[in-house]
Design a protein around this motif. Structure first.
Motif, mmCIF file in Angstrom:
data_model
loop_
_atom_site.group_PDB
_atom_site.id
_atom_site.type_symbol
_atom_site.label_atom_id
_atom_site.label_comp_id
_atom_site.label_asym_id
_atom_site.label_seq_id
_atom_site.Cartn_x
_atom_site.Cartn_y
_atom_site.Cartn_z
ATOM 1 N N LYS A 159 -3.384 -3.534 12.277
ATOM 2 C CA LYS A 159 -4.349 -3.768 11.209
ATOM 3 C C LYS A 159 -5.535 -2.815 11.322
ATOM 4 O O LYS A 159 -6.230 -2.569 10.348
ATOM 5 N N TYR A 160 -5.781 -2.299 12.517
ATOM 6 C CA TYR A 160 -6.967 -1.485 12.733
ATOM 7 C C TYR A 160 -6.608 -0.022 13.008
ATOM 8 O O TYR A 160 -7.289 0.653 13.758
ATOM 9 N N ASN A 161 -5.542 0.430 12.382
ATOM 10 C CA ASN A 161 -5.151 1.826 12.508
ATOM 11 C C ASN A 161 -6.317 2.719 12.074
ATOM 12 O O ASN A 161 -6.919 2.509 11.025
ATOM 13 N N LYS A 162 -6.647 3.723 12.899
ATOM 14 C CA LYS A 162 -7.857 4.517 12.692
ATOM 15 C C LYS A 162 -7.882 5.248 11.356
ATOM 16 O O LYS A 162 -8.934 5.403 10.734
ATOM 17 N N ILE A 163 -6.721 5.740 10.910
ATOM 18 C CA ILE A 163 -6.734 6.510 9.663
ATOM 19 C C ILE A 163 -6.501 5.640 8.429
ATOM 20 O O ILE A 163 -6.534 6.135 7.310
ATOM 21 N N ALA A 164 -6.282 4.337 8.635
ATOM 22 C CA ALA A 164 -5.988 3.462 7.499
ATOM 23 C C ALA A 164 -7.156 3.392 6.518
ATOM 24 O O ALA A 164 -6.975 3.507 5.311
ATOM 25 N N LYS A 165 -8.372 3.196 7.039
ATOM 26 C CA LYS A 165 -9.534 3.033 6.156
ATOM 27 C C LYS A 165 -9.857 4.282 5.349
ATOM 28 O O LYS A 165 -10.031 4.199 4.131
ATOM 29 N N PRO A 166 -9.951 5.475 5.999
ATOM 30 C CA PRO A 166 -10.237 6.660 5.183
ATOM 31 C C PRO A 166 -9.151 6.976 4.162
ATOM 32 O O PRO A 166 -9.449 7.367 3.034
ATOM 33 N N SER A 296 4.916 4.342 5.454
ATOM 34 C CA SER A 296 5.816 4.544 6.594
ATOM 35 C C SER A 296 5.735 5.978 7.085
ATOM 36 O O SER A 296 5.761 6.239 8.291
ATOM 37 N N LYS A 297 5.640 6.909 6.154
ATOM 38 C CA LYS A 297 5.568 8.323 6.525
ATOM 39 C C LYS A 297 4.298 8.608 7.313
ATOM 40 O O LYS A 297 4.328 9.358 8.310
ATOM 41 N N LEU A 298 3.183 8.001 6.914
ATOM 42 C CA LEU A 298 1.914 8.221 7.604
ATOM 43 C C LEU A 298 1.699 7.250 8.769
ATOM 44 O O LEU A 298 0.685 7.321 9.455
ATOM 45 N N LYS A 299 2.669 6.317 8.955
ATOM 46 C CA LYS A 299 2.568 5.296 9.998
ATOM 47 C C LYS A 299 1.291 4.469 9.865
ATOM 48 O O LYS A 299 0.536 4.256 10.819
ATOM 49 N N ILE A 300 1.017 4.014 8.660
ATOM 50 C CA ILE A 300 -0.138 3.135 8.406
ATOM 51 C C ILE A 300 0.334 1.933 7.580
ATOM 52 O O ILE A 300 -0.194 1.633 6.514
ATOM 53 N N ARG A 301 1.340 1.258 8.115
ATOM 54 C CA ARG A 301 1.914 0.114 7.406
ATOM 55 C C ARG A 301 1.038 -1.136 7.616
ATOM 56 O O ARG A 301 1.267 -1.929 8.504
ATOM 57 N N ASN A 302 0.050 -1.290 6.774
ATOM 58 C CA ASN A 302 -0.787 -2.496 6.824
ATOM 59 C C ASN A 302 -1.209 -2.857 5.406
ATOM 60 O O ASN A 302 -1.072 -2.051 4.474
ATOM 61 N N TYR A 303 -1.729 -4.074 5.246
ATOM 62 C CA TYR A 303 -2.106 -4.559 3.916
ATOM 63 C C TYR A 303 -3.081 -3.619 3.217
ATOM 64 O O TYR A 303 -2.938 -3.323 2.025
ATOM 65 N N THR A 305 -3.920 -0.312 3.389
ATOM 66 C CA THR A 305 -3.426 0.940 2.821
ATOM 67 C C THR A 305 -2.308 0.692 1.819
ATOM 68 O O THR A 305 -2.241 1.348 0.778
ATOM 69 N N TYR A 306 -1.431 -0.252 2.135
ATOM 70 C CA TYR A 306 -0.312 -0.540 1.238
ATOM 71 C C TYR A 306 -0.816 -1.005 -0.118
ATOM 72 O O TYR A 306 -0.353 -0.528 -1.162
ATOM 73 N N CYS A 307 -1.758 -1.957 -0.124
ATOM 74 C CA CYS A 307 -2.260 -2.501 -1.390
ATOM 75 C C CYS A 307 -2.984 -1.438 -2.207
ATOM 76 O O CYS A 307 -2.843 -1.378 -3.434
ATOM 77 N N ALA A 308 -3.763 -0.580 -1.528
ATOM 78 C CA ALA A 308 -4.454 0.500 -2.237
ATOM 79 C C ALA A 308 -3.438 1.434 -2.888
ATOM 80 O O ALA A 308 -3.589 1.842 -4.046
ATOM 81 N N SER A 309 -2.387 1.760 -2.125
ATOM 82 C CA SER A 309 -1.337 2.633 -2.643
ATOM 83 C C SER A 309 -0.596 1.959 -3.794
ATOM 84 O O SER A 309 -0.327 2.580 -4.832
ATOM 85 N N TYR A 310 -0.285 0.683 -3.620
ATOM 86 C CA TYR A 310 0.493 -0.044 -4.627
ATOM 87 C C TYR A 310 -0.272 -0.157 -5.942
ATOM 88 O O TYR A 310 0.286 0.063 -7.027
ATOM 89 N N ILE A 311 -1.557 -0.505 -5.859
ATOM 90 C CA ILE A 311 -2.367 -0.669 -7.071
ATOM 91 C C ILE A 311 -2.417 0.638 -7.862
ATOM 92 O O ILE A 311 -2.298 0.650 -9.090
ATOM 93 N N THR A 312 -2.591 1.752 -7.151
ATOM 94 C CA THR A 312 -2.656 3.052 -7.815
ATOM 95 C C THR A 312 -1.321 3.411 -8.456
ATOM 96 O O THR A 312 -1.266 3.817 -9.628
ATOM 97 N N LEU A 313 -0.234 3.248 -7.695
ATOM 98 C CA LEU A 313 1.089 3.571 -8.229
ATOM 99 C C LEU A 313 1.475 2.662 -9.389
ATOM 100 O O LEU A 313 2.021 3.128 -10.397
ATOM 101 N N PHE A 314 1.190 1.372 -9.256
ATOM 102 C CA PHE A 314 1.531 0.424 -10.313
ATOM 103 C C PHE A 314 0.788 0.781 -11.598
ATOM 104 O O PHE A 314 1.350 0.713 -12.697
ATOM 105 N N THR A 315 -0.489 1.175 -11.466
ATOM 106 C CA THR A 315 -1.279 1.541 -12.641
ATOM 107 C C THR A 315 -0.703 2.775 -13.331
ATOM 108 O O THR A 315 -0.489 2.777 -14.546
ATOM 109 N N VAL A 316 -0.417 3.815 -12.544
ATOM 110 C CA VAL A 316 0.118 5.052 -13.115
ATOM 111 C C VAL A 316 1.495 4.821 -13.739
ATOM 112 O O VAL A 316 1.751 5.202 -14.884
#
Length: 340
Positions: A159-166, A296-303, A305-316
């Motif tokens: 949950k606290y992956n260093k690159i997840a937040k940025p 999975s590619k960036l190894k940041i499988r957590n809520y 980053t996933y949710c941020a990615s999902y919201i953007t992709l779902f919108t587009v």
């Protein structure tokens, strides 16, 4: 011997490092093996980062002060197989481990021991299942703690992956940039008689919450097939349309729907629900697949980053689907509904 979250064993005369997934005992095996003490077992895998992971299930046997990892006998395997299958299932249940009197043993017990791999049961699983297995809380029942935190972090499950937040921040900024550009261009792409500008301005928070809920659902249902998503979508949309038809008295307040639901037959409503559910399922499933590929590619499988990615992709993808629907499909749907 134990080194951090790894264990060093001797395999074919050479020392190799392996990842201990769980180390446990089953109280009932003392009756199976007729031993005074309960037998101990270990589930581990190689440290190699491969698409397919090989799990090793062995019995821990002490011979003259040396720990030997050997293949459990048939009676023991009959007991062990449903337990391991439960760990690998999409949804593990505590009842299986309780029934078999499963009890986790601290891996520290093997510290500084000489460990020789003699034999064991091999189990081939996908990398995706392995990632889920690492975070299975029942592996350490009844302690219920994660023992592979370093491995989990390395695989991007922390949950606290260093690159997840940025990374998440960049994705969220992209989301607002995309919606701002669409808003400024005043692109018209309507479904349910809404222009794109109205889509972005009307009840934005409610739409965002809806997509966020979808992202959480998809994160927890990674292995669900597309047909399952379609069935859920179809049932949900059908019930929604029927609810509006039968419960809403003032249809003028439902600006989302251009069709006169009050006058529509059951066949027409089911046809409309079928069309909407296909559209929603395609966007939902594509967003899920692409989001999991990204994290999975960036190894940041957590809520986060996933949710941020999902919201953007779902919108587009959603806006793209709306545009295609409006340009090429709406007129045909109107004719079909009119005919029905």
């Amino acid at each position: 011997m134990i080194i951090g979250d790894s264990m060093r064993i001797i395999r074919n005369g050479e020392e190799v490092d392996v990842v201990v997934i769980t180390y446990f005992t089953l109280n009932k095996t003392s009756f199976l093996t007729r031993n005074a003490e309960c037998s101990k077992y270990i589930l581990y895998t190689d440290e190699l980062d491969t698409d397919t992971k090989t799990l090793h299930l062995s019995k821990v046997f002490n011979i003259d002060g040396t720990i030997n990892l050997i293949l459990p006998d048939k009676k023991e395997l009959d007991v062990l197989k449903p337990i391991i299958s439960n760990f690998l299932a999409d949804e593990s249940t505590v009842s299986v481990v309780v029934k078999n009197k499963y009890e986790y043993i601290s891996v520290d017990e093997l510290k500084d021991e000489k460990i020789i791999e003699a034999s064991g049961q091999k189990i081939e699983i996908s990398k995706k299942k392995y990632l889920k297995l690492l975070a299975n809380k029942y592996l350490t029942y009844p302690d219920m703690k994660l023992i592979n935190m370093d491995e989990i972090q390395k695989e991007g499950l922390g949950k606290y992956n260093k690159i997840a937040k940025p990374v998440s921040l960049v994705i969220v900024l992209m989301f607002f940039l995309i919606t701002t550009v669409i808003d400024s261009k005043n692109i018209s792409s309507s479904i349910f008689s809404l222009t794109m500008l109205e889509f972005l301005q009307t009840a934005d928070l409610a739409k965002l919450i809806f997509i966020l809920i979808l992202s959480i659902v998809s994160y927890n249902n990674e292995d669900k097939k597309i047909y399952f998503s379609f069935i859920v979508s179809f049932i949900s949309i059908t019930l929604l349309l029927l609810g509006i038809k039968n419960l809403v008295t003032d249809m003028s307040t439902i600006t989302l729907l251009p069709y006169a639901l009050k006058d529509m037959s059951m066949v027409a409503i089911l046809s409309l629900a079928l069309i909407y559910s296909i559209l929603l399922t395609v966007v939902y499933y594509l967003s899920k697949v692409l989001s999991f590929l990204f994290v999975s590619k960036l190894k940041i499988r957590n809520y986060l980053t996933y949710c941020a990615s999902y919201i953007t992709l779902f919108t587009v993808l959603g806006l793209g689907a709306l545009t295609l629907y409006n340009e090429y499909i709406t007129s045909y749907i109107d004719k079909i509904l009119a005919a029905i």
